[in-house]
Design a protein around this motif. Structure first.
Motif, mmCIF file in Angstrom:
data_model
loop_
_atom_site.group_PDB
_atom_site.id
_atom_site.type_symbol
_atom_site.label_atom_id
_atom_site.label_comp_id
_atom_site.label_asym_id
_atom_site.label_seq_id
_atom_site.Cartn_x
_atom_site.Cartn_y
_atom_site.Cartn_z
ATOM 1 N N LYS A 1 0.862 -1.169 0.000
ATOM 2 C CA LYS A 1 0.000 0.000 0.000
ATOM 3 C C LYS A 1 0.905 1.228 0.000
ATOM 4 N N LEU A 2 0.325 2.360 -0.366
ATOM 5 C CA LEU A 2 1.089 3.606 -0.395
ATOM 6 C C LEU A 2 1.730 3.882 0.965
ATOM 7 N N GLY A 3 0.966 3.689 2.031
ATOM 8 C CA GLY A 3 1.497 3.960 3.367
ATOM 9 C C GLY A 3 2.715 3.127 3.706
ATOM 10 N N ASP A 4 2.693 1.858 3.322
ATOM 11 C CA ASP A 4 3.833 0.976 3.580
ATOM 12 C C ASP A 4 5.081 1.476 2.849
ATOM 13 N N GLU A 5 4.870 1.922 1.622
ATOM 14 C CA GLU A 5 5.996 2.423 0.825
ATOM 15 C C GLU A 5 6.528 3.733 1.407
ATOM 16 N N LEU A 6 5.620 4.602 1.848
ATOM 17 C CA LEU A 6 6.055 5.864 2.445
ATOM 18 C C LEU A 6 6.872 5.613 3.712
ATOM 19 N N ARG B 1 8.572 2.862 4.438
ATOM 20 C CA ARG B 1 9.837 2.236 4.035
ATOM 21 C C ARG B 1 10.824 3.298 3.553
ATOM 22 N N LEU B 2 10.344 4.211 2.709
ATOM 23 C CA LEU B 2 11.222 5.249 2.168
ATOM 24 C C LEU B 2 11.724 6.192 3.268
ATOM 25 N N ARG B 3 10.863 6.508 4.235
ATOM 26 C CA ARG B 3 11.276 7.372 5.350
ATOM 27 C C ARG B 3 12.362 6.687 6.166
ATOM 28 N N GLU B 4 12.179 5.389 6.409
ATOM 29 C CA GLU B 4 13.171 4.643 7.187
ATOM 30 C C GLU B 4 14.494 4.517 6.439
ATOM 31 N N VAL B 5 14.429 4.377 5.114
ATOM 32 C CA VAL B 5 15.656 4.332 4.308
ATOM 33 C C VAL B 5 16.420 5.650 4.446
ATOM 34 N N LYS B 6 15.692 6.762 4.509
ATOM 35 C CA LYS B 6 16.311 8.089 4.671
ATOM 36 C C LYS B 6 16.713 8.358 6.117
ATOM 37 N N LYS B 7 16.413 7.381 7.029
ATOM 38 C CA LYS B 7 16.731 7.501 8.444
ATOM 39 C C LYS B 7 16.149 8.779 9.046
ATOM 40 N N ALA C 1 -0.423 13.576 10.638
ATOM 41 C CA ALA C 1 -0.708 13.413 9.210
ATOM 42 C C ALA C 1 0.220 12.360 8.606
ATOM 43 N N VAL C 2 1.496 12.443 8.955
ATOM 44 C CA VAL C 2 2.467 11.453 8.465
ATOM 45 C C VAL C 2 2.083 10.066 8.968
ATOM 46 N N TYR C 3 1.696 9.980 10.244
ATOM 47 C CA TYR C 3 1.264 8.698 10.808
ATOM 48 C C TYR C 3 0.085 8.130 10.014
ATOM 49 N N LYS C 4 -0.914 8.961 9.719
ATOM 50 C CA LYS C 4 -2.089 8.500 8.970
ATOM 51 C C LYS C 4 -1.686 8.003 7.583
ATOM 52 N N TRP C 5 -0.805 8.732 6.905
ATOM 53 C CA TRP C 5 -0.379 8.302 5.569
ATOM 54 C C TRP C 5 0.313 6.950 5.634
ATOM 55 N N GLU C 6 1.216 6.803 6.608
ATOM 56 C CA GLU C 6 2.004 5.575 6.693
ATOM 57 C C GLU C 6 1.196 4.374 7.182
ATOM 58 N N ASN C 7 0.082 4.614 7.825
ATOM 59 C CA ASN C 7 -0.758 3.519 8.315
ATOM 60 C C ASN C 7 -2.013 3.343 7.479
ATOM 61 N N ASN C 8 -2.001 3.909 6.283
ATOM 62 C CA ASN C 8 -3.094 3.770 5.314
ATOM 63 C C ASN C 8 -4.441 4.201 5.892
ATOM 64 N N ASP D 1 5.969 5.948 -9.044
ATOM 65 C CA ASP D 1 6.534 4.857 -8.258
ATOM 66 C C ASP D 1 5.874 4.752 -6.887
ATOM 67 N N LEU D 2 5.468 5.890 -6.343
ATOM 68 C CA LEU D 2 4.824 5.873 -5.026
ATOM 69 C C LEU D 2 3.449 5.224 -5.071
ATOM 70 N N ILE D 3 2.673 5.508 -6.119
ATOM 71 C CA ILE D 3 1.256 5.115 -6.096
ATOM 72 C C ILE D 3 0.886 3.963 -7.015
ATOM 73 N N LYS D 4 1.802 3.517 -7.860
ATOM 74 C CA LYS D 4 1.392 2.556 -8.884
ATOM 75 C C LYS D 4 0.911 1.209 -8.355
ATOM 76 N N SER D 5 1.314 0.829 -7.155
ATOM 77 C CA SER D 5 0.861 -0.486 -6.668
ATOM 78 C C SER D 5 -0.337 -0.389 -5.733
ATOM 79 N N ASP D 6 -0.767 0.832 -5.398
ATOM 80 C CA ASP D 6 -1.902 0.990 -4.481
ATOM 81 C C ASP D 6 -3.157 1.287 -5.290
#
Length: 147
Positions: free
Chosen positions: A5-10, A12-18, A34-41, A63-68
């Motif tokens: 889902k988009l939230g999972d990808e967001l 993951r990307l945030r964690e990659v950027k530490k 707001a960030v929490y809501k996005w990341e938890n779908n 790339d962010l939205i194509k699988s959601d």
């Protein structure tokens, strides 16, 4: 990003950027919630925030939205609604005006104020609530077909 889902990808990307949610929220000029809501779908970022996210994460919106598919469906629905709202003179306007003129014409010909008034009210209601009336009939038809 096969079935995420988009939230999972967001997330993951945030964690990659530490980055923490707080740091991202400050960069984005939004709340940490707001960030929490996005990341938890539980909600989706608007298009402006998607653009910012794609810049921060050095990726594309595609790339962010194509699988959601849920998010893509929401985008399509919102764009259809905006297109409908932009259409000032929809077919309901013309139908309503036609009924109003018919009411005036019949009122003059028959000399019956009740018919004229009734048709004017019906025409005005159609002009004002055409889309709602169509939605009501679509829902009724959908319910009828499901039974």
């Amino acid at each position: 990003m096969s079935c995420l889902k988009l939230g999972d990808e967001l997330q993951r990307l945030r964690e990659v950027k530490k980055m923490s949610r707080e740091e991202l929220a400050q960069l984005m000029n939004v709340s940490r919630q707001a960030v929490y809501k996005w990341e938890n779908n539980k909600g989706y970022p608007d298009i402006q925030n998607l653009l910012k996210l794609s810049e921060i994460y050095e990726t594309t919106i595609d790339d962010l939205i194509k699988s959601d598919s849920t998010f893509q469906g929401n985008l399509n629905t919102n764009e259809d609604e905006k297109k409908d709202e932009d259409e000032i003179l929809h077919s309901g306007f013309y139908i309503g005006i036609g009924i109003i003129f018919l009411g005036i014409f019949l009122g003059l010909i028959l000399g019956n104020l009740i018919i004229s008034t009734a048709l004017n009210i019906v025409g005005t209601l159609i002009i004002c609530f055409y889309k709602d009336i169509l939605k009501l009939f679509r829902d009724i038809k959908k319910d009828f077909n499901e039974q």
